[in-house]
Design a protein around this motif. Sequence first.
Motif, PDB file in Angstrom:
ATOM      1  N   GLY A  49      52.053  36.740  18.195  1.00  0.00           N
ATOM      2  CA  GLY A  49      50.961  37.684  17.295  1.00  0.00           C
ATOM      3  C   GLY A  49      51.509  39.092  17.419  1.00  0.00           C
ATOM      4  O   GLY A  49      52.249  39.573  18.373  1.00  0.00           O
ATOM      5  N   ASP A  50      51.262  40.041  16.455  1.00  0.00           N
ATOM      6  CA  ASP A  50      51.498  41.281  16.554  1.00  0.00           C
ATOM      7  C   ASP A  50      50.142  42.416  16.695  1.00  0.00           C
ATOM      8  O   ASP A  50      50.344  43.465  16.724  1.00  0.00           O
ATOM      9  CB  ASP A  50      52.428  41.819  15.537  1.00  0.00           C
ATOM     10  CG  ASP A  50      51.676  41.624  14.124  1.00  0.00           C
ATOM     11  OD1 ASP A  50      50.771  41.365  14.076  1.00  0.00           O
ATOM     12  OD2 ASP A  50      52.578  41.781  13.063  1.00  0.00           O
ATOM     13  N   GLY A  51      49.312  41.669  16.778  1.00  0.00           N
ATOM     14  CA  GLY A  51      48.004  42.444  16.936  1.00  0.00           C
ATOM     15  C   GLY A  51      47.568  42.626  18.153  1.00  0.00           C
ATOM     16  O   GLY A  51      48.303  42.372  19.273  1.00  0.00           O
ATOM     17  N   SER A  52      46.124  43.095  18.364  1.00  0.00           N
ATOM     18  CA  SER A  52      45.716  43.163  19.671  1.00  0.00           C
ATOM     19  C   SER A  52      45.403  42.166  20.680  1.00  0.00           C
ATOM     20  O   SER A  52      45.026  41.118  19.803  1.00  0.00           O
ATOM     21  CB  SER A  52      44.545  44.292  19.652  1.00  0.00           C
ATOM     22  OG  SER A  52      44.798  45.407  19.144  1.00  0.00           O
ATOM     23  N   ARG A  53      45.187  42.231  21.983  1.00  0.00           N
ATOM     24  CA  ARG A  53      44.671  41.116  22.673  1.00  0.00           C
ATOM     25  C   ARG A  53      43.022  41.434  22.888  1.00  0.00           C
ATOM     26  O   ARG A  53      42.552  42.654  23.044  1.00  0.00           O
ATOM     27  CB  ARG A  53      45.175  41.250  24.121  1.00  0.00           C
ATOM     28  CG  ARG A  53      46.725  40.673  24.203  1.00  0.00           C
ATOM     29  CD  ARG A  53      46.922  40.177  25.619  1.00  0.00           C
ATOM     30  NE  ARG A  53      48.381  39.759  25.469  1.00  0.00           N
ATOM     31  CZ  ARG A  53      49.294  40.340  25.751  1.00  0.00           C
ATOM     32  NH1 ARG A  53      49.315  41.787  25.944  1.00  0.00           N
ATOM     33  NH2 ARG A  53      50.420  39.775  25.790  1.00  0.00           N
ATOM     34  N   PRO A  54      42.296  40.351  22.464  1.00  0.00           N
ATOM     35  CA  PRO A  54      40.785  40.717  22.685  1.00  0.00           C
ATOM     36  C   PRO A  54      40.424  40.831  24.185  1.00  0.00           C
ATOM     37  O   PRO A  54      40.911  40.309  25.061  1.00  0.00           O
ATOM     38  CB  PRO A  54      40.083  39.485  22.057  1.00  0.00           C
ATOM     39  CG  PRO A  54      41.307  38.038  22.711  1.00  0.00           C
ATOM     40  CD  PRO A  54      42.610  38.913  22.439  1.00  0.00           C
ATOM     41  N   THR A  55      39.242  41.477  24.464  1.00  0.00           N
ATOM     42  CA  THR A  55      38.711  41.715  25.614  1.00  0.00           C
ATOM     43  C   THR A  55      37.133  41.149  25.524  1.00  0.00           C
ATOM     44  O   THR A  55      36.557  41.051  24.159  1.00  0.00           O
ATOM     45  CB  THR A  55      38.549  43.310  25.862  1.00  0.00           C
ATOM     46  OG1 THR A  55      38.260  43.893  24.981  1.00  0.00           O
ATOM     47  CG2 THR A  55      40.236  43.680  26.368  1.00  0.00           C
ATOM     48  N   SER A  56      36.393  41.410  26.582  1.00  0.00           N
ATOM     49  CA  SER A  56      35.095  41.049  26.659  1.00  0.00           C
ATOM     50  C   SER A  56      34.291  41.438  25.551  1.00  0.00           C
ATOM     51  O   SER A  56      34.110  42.680  25.377  1.00  0.00           O
ATOM     52  CB  SER A  56      34.346  41.486  27.958  1.00  0.00           C
ATOM     53  OG  SER A  56      34.738  40.496  28.751  1.00  0.00           O
ATOM     54  N   GLY A  57      33.519  40.669  24.848  1.00  0.00           N
ATOM     55  CA  GLY A  57      32.687  41.210  23.678  1.00  0.00           C
ATOM     56  C   GLY A  57      33.278  41.321  22.576  1.00  0.00           C
ATOM     57  O   GLY A  57      32.666  41.295  21.150  1.00  0.00           O
ATOM     58  N   ASN A  58      34.569  41.136  22.290  1.00  0.00           N
ATOM     59  CA  ASN A  58      35.296  40.918  21.020  1.00  0.00           C
ATOM     60  C   ASN A  58      34.990  39.720  20.185  1.00  0.00           C
ATOM     61  O   ASN A  58      34.763  38.522  20.828  1.00  0.00           O
ATOM     62  CB  ASN A  58      36.777  41.032  21.017  1.00  0.00           C
ATOM     63  CG  ASN A  58      37.247  42.362  21.210  1.00  0.00           C
ATOM     64  OD1 ASN A  58      38.139  42.821  21.965  1.00  0.00           O
ATOM     65  ND2 ASN A  58      36.911  43.335  20.422  1.00  0.00           N
ATOM     66  N   VAL A  59      35.117  39.793  18.906  1.00  0.00           N
ATOM     67  CA  VAL A  59      34.781  38.443  18.209  1.00  0.00           C
ATOM     68  C   VAL A  59      36.110  38.035  17.740  1.00  0.00           C
ATOM     69  O   VAL A  59      37.055  38.856  17.151  1.00  0.00           O
ATOM     70  CB  VAL A  59      33.959  38.633  16.852  1.00  0.00           C
ATOM     71  CG1 VAL A  59      33.743  37.303  16.003  1.00  0.00           C
ATOM     72  CG2 VAL A  59      32.370  39.200  17.227  1.00  0.00           C
ATOM     73  N   VAL A  60      36.478  36.796  18.035  1.00  0.00           N
ATOM     74  CA  VAL A  60      37.609  36.166  17.719  1.00  0.00           C
ATOM     75  C   VAL A  60      37.439  35.184  16.505  1.00  0.00           C
ATOM     76  O   VAL A  60      36.597  34.421  16.394  1.00  0.00           O
ATOM     77  CB  VAL A  60      38.214  35.335  18.829  1.00  0.00           C
ATOM     78  CG1 VAL A  60      39.533  34.709  18.339  1.00  0.00           C
ATOM     79  CG2 VAL A  60      38.759  36.379  19.934  1.00  0.00           C
ATOM     80  N   TYR A  61      38.352  35.171  15.575  1.00  0.00           N
ATOM     81  CA  TYR A  61      38.393  34.449  14.494  1.00  0.00           C
ATOM     82  C   TYR A  61      39.828  33.424  14.543  1.00  0.00           C
ATOM     83  O   TYR A  61      40.860  33.900  14.775  1.00  0.00           O
ATOM     84  CB  TYR A  61      38.554  35.023  13.322  1.00  0.00           C
ATOM     85  CG  TYR A  61      37.279  36.027  12.887  1.00  0.00           C
ATOM     86  CD1 TYR A  61      36.251  35.651  12.535  1.00  0.00           C
ATOM     87  CD2 TYR A  61      37.524  37.380  13.245  1.00  0.00           C
ATOM     88  CE1 TYR A  61      35.092  36.338  12.076  1.00  0.00           C
ATOM     89  CE2 TYR A  61      36.384  38.124  13.127  1.00  0.00           C
ATOM     90  CZ  TYR A  61      35.150  37.801  12.728  1.00  0.00           C
ATOM     91  OH  TYR A  61      34.212  38.669  12.660  1.00  0.00           O
ATOM     92  N   THR A  62      39.332  32.079  14.328  1.00  0.00           N
ATOM     93  CA  THR A  62      40.633  31.243  14.759  1.00  0.00           C
ATOM     94  C   THR A  62      40.204  29.983  13.897  1.00  0.00           C
ATOM     95  O   THR A  62      39.288  29.395  13.599  1.00  0.00           O
ATOM     96  CB  THR A  62      40.485  31.066  16.098  1.00  0.00           C
ATOM     97  OG1 THR A  62      41.775  30.155  16.430  1.00  0.00           O
ATOM     98  CG2 THR A  62      39.591  30.158  16.644  1.00  0.00           C
TER      99      THR A  62
END
Length: 186
Positions: free
Chosen positions: A73-86
């Motif tokens: 991927g070319d986006g950011s890595r998630p950290t605690s509290g982020n919402v991930v869509y998959t």
Amino acid sequence: MRFYRSIYIFLVAALAVSCDNQMGGFGGPVYDREGNLAIDREIIAEYLETAPFDSLYRIHDPSGVVIIVEEEGDGSRPTSGNVVYTNYTGYLLDGTVFDSNLEDVARENNIYDEDRNYDIFSFFIDLPASQGGAIQGFSMGFKRLRSGAKATIIIPSPYGYQDNENVIRVPANSVLVFDVEFLGLD
């Protein structure tokens, strides 16, 4: 009379403290996280020797979770509290699909549920499922991916469903494999 009551309370307390701590707080056995993790590490190593994965690279997280990156991927890595869509498909090491948020995959594998909405799955990183998160291994795996990635995440049972016998189509202490498409994050 007070003296005997005091001695009785002391003896009950001493007995409770001295009991072997093999029982959980509610009378059940304690889950052996380290023991199951050691077993699962061996099972995963054997699986990876024969499982054909076309990948750019593999990440062997110290936790025991393995992330096989198939498309970066070319986006950011998630950290605690982020919402991930998959989008995801979960299966056992023998290839049996037990869950997917993709309707066509669910139908192909005879696990379709007409009462379920087959939408993009979203979850909060590092929160328990009861608070909008997912199994712990999902957070561990996604924190090592960039938004836009396609990957396979292999999760040892201590970071999945542990010894829970009430998860549909997943035997207790199962190593889980998820094919994921990391669609984005907030």
